[in-house]
Enzyme design. Structure first.
Site, PDB file in Angstrom:
ATOM      1  N   THR A   9      11.653   3.492  20.501  1.00 12.95           N
ATOM      2  CA  THR A   9      12.991   2.599  20.180  1.00 12.95           C
ATOM      3  C   THR A   9      13.334   2.253  19.187  1.00 12.95           C
ATOM      4  O   THR A   9      12.490   3.021  18.086  1.00 12.95           O
ATOM      5  CB  THR A   9      12.698   0.820  20.846  1.00 12.95           C
ATOM      6  OG1 THR A   9      13.011   0.406  20.364  1.00 12.95           O
ATOM      7  CG2 THR A   9      11.129   0.535  19.994  1.00 12.95           C
ATOM      8  N   ASN A  11      14.090  -0.543  18.143  1.00 11.78           N
ATOM      9  CA  ASN A  11      14.301  -2.048  17.936  1.00 11.78           C
ATOM     10  C   ASN A  11      13.116  -2.575  17.422  1.00 11.78           C
ATOM     11  O   ASN A  11      12.186  -2.230  17.985  1.00 11.78           O
ATOM     12  CB  ASN A  11      15.061  -2.454  19.420  1.00 11.78           C
ATOM     13  CG  ASN A  11      14.667  -3.929  19.207  1.00 11.78           C
ATOM     14  OD1 ASN A  11      14.640  -4.357  19.069  1.00 11.78           O
ATOM     15  ND2 ASN A  11      15.620  -4.824  20.366  1.00 11.78           N
ATOM     16  N   GLY A  13      11.936  -5.799  17.071  1.00 12.16           N
ATOM     17  CA  GLY A  13      11.575  -6.500  17.979  1.00 12.16           C
ATOM     18  C   GLY A  13      11.129  -6.741  18.771  1.00 12.16           C
ATOM     19  O   GLY A  13       9.907  -7.045  19.133  1.00 12.16           O
ATOM     20  N   LYS A  14      10.981  -5.250  19.537  1.00 11.52           N
ATOM     21  CA  LYS A  14      10.387  -4.697  20.359  1.00 11.52           C
ATOM     22  C   LYS A  14       9.624  -4.211  20.483  1.00 11.52           C
ATOM     23  O   LYS A  14       8.286  -4.390  21.469  1.00 11.52           O
ATOM     24  CB  LYS A  14      11.437  -3.584  21.920  1.00 11.52           C
ATOM     25  CG  LYS A  14      12.501  -4.133  22.581  1.00 11.52           C
ATOM     26  CD  LYS A  14      13.075  -2.718  23.712  1.00 11.52           C
ATOM     27  CE  LYS A  14      13.931  -3.462  24.577  1.00 11.52           C
ATOM     28  NZ  LYS A  14      14.049  -1.796  25.119  1.00 11.52           N
ATOM     29  N   ASP A  66      10.842   1.066  30.666  1.00  9.52           N
ATOM     30  CA  ASP A  66      12.092   0.722  31.182  1.00  9.52           C
ATOM     31  C   ASP A  66      12.225  -0.142  31.936  1.00  9.52           C
ATOM     32  O   ASP A  66      10.735  -0.865  32.873  1.00  9.52           O
ATOM     33  CB  ASP A  66      12.782   2.517  31.685  1.00  9.52           C
ATOM     34  CG  ASP A  66      13.847   1.711  32.606  1.00  9.52           C
ATOM     35  OD1 ASP A  66      14.882   1.813  31.317  1.00  9.52           O
ATOM     36  OD2 ASP A  66      14.710   2.401  33.758  1.00  9.52           O
ATOM     37  N   PHE A 147      16.865 -13.761  27.992  1.00 12.24           N
ATOM     38  CA  PHE A 147      18.042 -12.965  27.569  1.00 12.24           C
ATOM     39  C   PHE A 147      18.655 -12.059  29.519  1.00 12.24           C
ATOM     40  O   PHE A 147      17.881 -12.477  29.953  1.00 12.24           O
ATOM     41  CB  PHE A 147      18.005 -11.777  26.677  1.00 12.24           C
ATOM     42  CG  PHE A 147      16.898 -10.751  27.509  1.00 12.24           C
ATOM     43  CD1 PHE A 147      15.732 -11.343  26.843  1.00 12.24           C
ATOM     44  CD2 PHE A 147      17.263  -9.858  27.769  1.00 12.24           C
ATOM     45  CE1 PHE A 147      14.126 -10.691  28.260  1.00 12.24           C
ATOM     46  CE2 PHE A 147      16.425  -8.358  28.423  1.00 12.24           C
ATOM     47  CZ  PHE A 147      15.146  -8.814  28.387  1.00 12.24           C
ATOM     48  N   TYR A 149      19.059 -10.918  32.443  1.00 11.36           N
ATOM     49  CA  TYR A 149      19.035 -11.615  33.819  1.00 11.36           C
ATOM     50  C   TYR A 149      18.189 -13.032  33.770  1.00 11.36           C
ATOM     51  O   TYR A 149      18.028 -13.646  35.024  1.00 11.36           O
ATOM     52  CB  TYR A 149      19.295 -10.860  34.660  1.00 11.36           C
ATOM     53  CG  TYR A 149      20.424 -10.125  35.439  1.00 11.36           C
ATOM     54  CD1 TYR A 149      21.536  -9.809  35.603  1.00 11.36           C
ATOM     55  CD2 TYR A 149      19.635  -8.767  34.697  1.00 11.36           C
ATOM     56  CE1 TYR A 149      21.403  -9.628  35.937  1.00 11.36           C
ATOM     57  CE2 TYR A 149      20.719  -7.690  34.679  1.00 11.36           C
ATOM     58  CZ  TYR A 149      21.787  -7.791  35.320  1.00 11.36           C
ATOM     59  OH  TYR A 149      22.456  -6.826  35.399  1.00 11.36           O
ATOM     60  N   ASP A 150      17.209 -12.994  32.976  1.00 15.47           N
ATOM     61  CA  ASP A 150      16.474 -14.896  32.676  1.00 15.47           C
ATOM     62  C   ASP A 150      17.392 -16.083  33.111  1.00 15.47           C
ATOM     63  O   ASP A 150      16.917 -16.911  34.583  1.00 15.47           O
ATOM     64  CB  ASP A 150      15.923 -15.109  31.454  1.00 15.47           C
ATOM     65  CG  ASP A 150      14.846 -14.413  30.933  1.00 15.47           C
ATOM     66  OD1 ASP A 150      13.999 -13.916  31.571  1.00 15.47           O
ATOM     67  OD2 ASP A 150      14.785 -14.272  30.397  1.00 15.47           O
TER      68      ASP A 150
HETATM   69  P1  IMP Z   1      16.871  -1.562  29.594  1.00 17.10           P
HETATM   70  O1  IMP Z   1      16.484  -1.632  27.999  1.00 17.10           O
HETATM   71  O2  IMP Z   1      17.279  -0.383  29.338  1.00 17.10           O
HETATM   72  O3  IMP Z   1      14.914  -1.596  30.010  1.00 17.10           O
HETATM   73  O4  IMP Z   1      17.214  -2.031  30.628  1.00 17.10           O
HETATM   74  C1  IMP Z   1      16.910  -3.462  31.009  1.00 17.10           C
HETATM   75  C2  IMP Z   1      17.760  -4.497  31.557  1.00 17.10           C
HETATM   76  O5  IMP Z   1      17.343  -5.259  32.626  1.00 17.10           O
HETATM   77  C3  IMP Z   1      18.639  -5.492  30.811  1.00 17.10           C
HETATM   78  O6  IMP Z   1      19.480  -5.328  29.571  1.00 17.10           O
HETATM   79  C4  IMP Z   1      18.283  -6.791  31.370  1.00 17.10           C
HETATM   80  O7  IMP Z   1      19.681  -7.131  31.803  1.00 17.10           O
HETATM   81  C5  IMP Z   1      17.661  -6.223  32.532  1.00 17.10           C
HETATM   82  N1  IMP Z   1      16.305  -7.600  31.989  1.00 17.10           N
HETATM   83  C6  IMP Z   1      14.834  -6.891  32.185  1.00 17.10           C
HETATM   84  N2  IMP Z   1      13.674  -7.454  31.662  1.00 17.10           N
HETATM   85  C7  IMP Z   1      14.571  -8.715  31.579  1.00 17.10           C
HETATM   86  C8  IMP Z   1      14.068  -9.706  31.495  1.00 17.10           C
HETATM   87  O8  IMP Z   1      12.722 -10.433  31.076  1.00 17.10           O
HETATM   88  N3  IMP Z   1      15.042 -11.414  31.701  1.00 17.10           N
HETATM   89  C9  IMP Z   1      16.399 -10.337  31.610  1.00 17.10           C
HETATM   90  N4  IMP Z   1      16.760  -9.623  31.916  1.00 17.10           N
HETATM   91  C10 IMP Z   1      15.894  -8.428  32.059  1.00 17.10           C
END
Ligand code: IMP
Length: 189
Positions: A9, A11, A13-14, A66, A147, A149-150
């Site tokens: 990444t 990022n 923060g991640k 992911d 963030f 869908y929380d």
């Molecule tokens: P990624 O960054 O490709 O893994 O996309 C993950 C997506 O899934 C994020 O943009 C969120 O929309 C959703 N997502 C994953 N984990 C969470 C979480 O802990 N809370 C809320 N949404 C999440």
């Protein structure tokens, strides 16, 4: 003995979040060039990123993640398309609204967050870990924490959405926390 891990990444923060969860230094890959994530599963996309990371940081332990939300009434969608659900022009609020609209007439509101981590070692060894946060979809968004869908996922056994939990409360039960603990055990950290 693993001294540090590079996260696929850009990022920081991640990386800091994963470092806290793994109890080991985690750095973002310098000048990270993201690959196209065209896998059909979280595992496939995490592997695509981990393999790209291993190619960009040879000789290192590389981890990629992911994650997303699966909704039973939508046959597991949005799944790997969680970040883009409803179209590219939407923000988190718009995506959440689109998801609630899609399930508005469904009786079954079961849903879960899922996270898959893939680690690749300096010799090419590959390890997988995953974690799930089971729950159900709220009827309207609630809470300003977190963030994505929380605000619409109510963990099983809770009345609050993840958007109403504190960061510590969510970390204790989250899919990401569970996947990280599983990886920590697998890596012997
Ligand atoms: P990624 O960054 O490709 O893994 O996309 C993950 C997506 O899934 C994020 O943009 C969120 O929309 C959703 N997502 C994953 N984990 C969470 C979480 O802990 N809370 C809320 N949404 C999440």
């Amino acid at each position: 003995m693993i001294e540090r891990i590079l996260l696929a990444t850009g990022n920081a923060g991640k990386a800091a979040e994963l470092a806290r969860l793994l109890g080991c230094p985690v750095l973002p890959i310098a000048q990270w060039e993201p690959p196209v994530e065209d896998g059909d599963t979280f595992l496939a996309n995490a592997r695509i990123k981990a393999l790209a990371g291993a190619a960009q940081a040879p000789g290192e332990w590389v981890v990629a993640d992911d994650s997303g939300i699966e909704v039973d009434a939508l046959d597991g969608a949005p799944g790997v398309r969680s970040a883009r659900y409803g179209g590219d022009g939407l923000d988190d609020v718009g995506r959440t609204a689109a998801l609630l609209q899609a399930v508005s007439s469904a009786d079954d509101r079961a849903a879960r967050f899922r996270c898959v981590l893939v680690a690749i070692g300096p010799d090419g060894q590959e390890l997988h870990a995953d974690g799930t946060l089971e729950g159900s979809l709220a009827h309207e968004p609630r809470g300003a924490n977190g963030f994505g869908y929380d605000p619409v996922l109510i963990p099983t056994g809770e009345t609050r959405t993840c958007g109403e939990l504190t960061a510590d409360e969510k970390n204790a039960i989250s899919h990401r926390g569970a996947a990280a603990r599983a990886l920590r055990d697998t890596l012997g950290l």
